[in-house]
Structures are given as structure tokens and as C-alpha cells.
Design an enzyme around this catalytic site. Sequence first.
Site, PDB file in Angstrom:
ATOM      1  N   TYR A 128       0.844  -1.195   0.000  1.00 20.86           N
ATOM      2  CA  TYR A 128       0.000   0.000   0.000  1.00 20.86           C
ATOM      3  C   TYR A 128       0.882   1.249   0.000  1.00 20.86           C
ATOM      4  O   TYR A 128       0.600   2.222  -0.704  1.00 20.86           O
ATOM      5  CB  TYR A 128      -0.931   0.008   1.216  1.00 20.86           C
ATOM      6  CG  TYR A 128      -1.939  -1.114   1.221  1.00 20.86           C
ATOM      7  CD1 TYR A 128      -3.114  -1.026   0.485  1.00 20.86           C
ATOM      8  CD2 TYR A 128      -1.715  -2.275   1.960  1.00 20.86           C
ATOM      9  CE1 TYR A 128      -4.048  -2.063   0.477  1.00 20.86           C
ATOM     10  CE2 TYR A 128      -2.640  -3.309   1.966  1.00 20.86           C
ATOM     11  CZ  TYR A 128      -3.800  -3.204   1.220  1.00 20.86           C
ATOM     12  OH  TYR A 128      -4.703  -4.222   1.223  1.00 20.86           O
ATOM     13  N   ASN A 151     -13.042  -0.598  -5.108  1.00 20.63           N
ATOM     14  CA  ASN A 151     -12.865  -1.135  -6.468  1.00 20.63           C
ATOM     15  C   ASN A 151     -14.027  -2.038  -6.860  1.00 20.63           C
ATOM     16  O   ASN A 151     -14.269  -3.063  -6.229  1.00 20.63           O
ATOM     17  CB  ASN A 151     -11.544  -1.912  -6.550  1.00 20.63           C
ATOM     18  CG  ASN A 151     -11.226  -2.375  -7.951  1.00 20.63           C
ATOM     19  OD1 ASN A 151     -11.893  -2.041  -8.915  1.00 20.63           O
ATOM     20  ND2 ASN A 151     -10.166  -3.169  -8.054  1.00 20.63           N
ATOM     21  N   CYS A 159      -6.509  -5.030  -7.771  1.00 20.72           N
ATOM     22  CA  CYS A 159      -6.207  -4.610  -6.400  1.00 20.72           C
ATOM     23  C   CYS A 159      -5.662  -5.762  -5.559  1.00 20.72           C
ATOM     24  O   CYS A 159      -5.044  -5.527  -4.521  1.00 20.72           O
ATOM     25  CB  CYS A 159      -7.424  -3.968  -5.745  1.00 20.72           C
ATOM     26  SG  CYS A 159      -8.875  -5.012  -5.673  1.00 20.72           S
ATOM     27  N   HIS A 160      -5.851  -7.002  -6.016  1.00 16.40           N
ATOM     28  CA  HIS A 160      -5.295  -8.140  -5.275  1.00 16.40           C
ATOM     29  C   HIS A 160      -3.767  -8.144  -5.303  1.00 16.40           C
ATOM     30  O   HIS A 160      -3.147  -8.831  -4.499  1.00 16.40           O
ATOM     31  CB  HIS A 160      -5.850  -9.466  -5.830  1.00 16.40           C
ATOM     32  CG  HIS A 160      -5.495  -9.739  -7.254  1.00 16.40           C
ATOM     33  ND1 HIS A 160      -6.201  -9.181  -8.314  1.00 16.40           N
ATOM     34  CD2 HIS A 160      -4.507 -10.480  -7.800  1.00 16.40           C
ATOM     35  CE1 HIS A 160      -5.668  -9.599  -9.447  1.00 16.40           C
ATOM     36  NE2 HIS A 160      -4.638 -10.383  -9.164  1.00 16.40           N
ATOM     37  N   GLU A 186      -1.044 -16.240 -10.297  1.00 14.58           N
ATOM     38  CA  GLU A 186      -0.288 -15.317 -11.140  1.00 14.58           C
ATOM     39  C   GLU A 186       1.222 -15.502 -11.034  1.00 14.58           C
ATOM     40  O   GLU A 186       1.955 -15.119 -11.932  1.00 14.58           O
ATOM     41  CB  GLU A 186      -0.632 -13.868 -10.788  1.00 14.58           C
ATOM     42  CG  GLU A 186      -2.027 -13.493 -11.200  1.00 14.58           C
ATOM     43  CD  GLU A 186      -2.348 -12.037 -10.919  1.00 14.58           C
ATOM     44  OE1 GLU A 186      -1.523 -11.334 -10.310  1.00 14.58           O
ATOM     45  OE2 GLU A 186      -3.440 -11.601 -11.312  1.00 14.58           O
TER      46      GLU A 186
END
Length: 194
Positions: A128, A151, A159-160, A186
Site C-alpha cells: 500500500y 474497487n 487490487c489483489h 499469477e
Amino acid sequence: MFYLSMETAWGWVCAAWSAEGLAAVTLPEKNPSESHEFLTNKMAVRKFLKGEELSRPAILFENMPVEALASVQTDLTGVFQLKNWLTGYFSGQRFQPDIKIDWTGYTLFQKQVLEALRQIPCGQVLSYCQLAEKIGRPRAARAVGNALSANRHLLVLPCHRVIRQDGSLGGFAGRPEYKKRLLAWESEELRKSL
């Protein structure tokens, strides 16, 4: 506004489309009705939709009748881009979609934060604090977290990929287990070891 449910390898995703573009998209759910329910009742989309728009049923992408296409008053290019991107994403392709976003309901700060998410490559994370620095507001880490909680474009605005400075996950649409699963999916190193 219209809703479209799409089946992915991970489950059903529901997307809301306006004349301005993609208004919201959910995480995959077990079935189309659960994804539509999540979109209309649990996401921030409720803040800017009218009652009749919230109660509209979702069209199933796979069964989309020609007459439904005629009634939709938006450029359908984005609909097909989203479907193709979701199909690719859940089959291991890693690229950032270029889908027109409907920014209605976001503050200027929220939009700035959410647009910056597109710059985080798949398989990588920022804290963040790092995201706050990236947008030129180094002391706004908490405000960045609040912006991310608004979001409505999950996965598309990733945002993950934002975590706490200590490496712990932080929040994610009330579902931290999903955040962990997406990050593992990912990460090439993690995927190869699964």
C-alpha cells in the site's frame, strides 16, 4: 445498464456494463445467480445504480440472443474483450486488459489509485505504501487502502496485487483466501510448483 454472466475456468463472473463502459465485475462464483447477487448486493455498485437497474437479470454470455444485443446501448467491443481476457487469464495467459472503464461514482483520488493498478505486472505485488508513492502521495497508504476497497472492477483493476508492507495480504473484497489464490495463480514460480 445491463449485466452479463460469463463462465470461466474458475466459475461464473458477472459484469455490469453502461454506455460508458465496464461499470463492475465480480470474482468467479459457483453459478450465474451467485455472481449476479454478489454484484448487485455486495459490491459498491449499489451506490450509483437505480432500483430497476439492480433488479435486472443477467444475460448469459453463452446464450446471448441477438435481440438482447440489439437492446444493449453500449459498444460491445469491451464485452468481447472482457470475455476473451477472462478466458485467457484463467488458462494462464498473462496480459493486462485494455477495457474501457466506467468511472462513475469514484472520487478523483480513487480513480488515480485504481488506474495505477494497471501498472502492476501480473505475478508481482506492491505494498500500500509503494502504491501511495507511485501516485505521488507517499503518506497516503491508508487512503490508498480505502480507495482499493471501493474497487468495483475486480481482476481488471488488480487490487489483489497490493499487499501490506510486512508481506501479509491485507483485505480483498472480504475474501482474503481469494486474494491468496489469485496471487499464487499469477506467480509463475508458485504455479510451476503446484
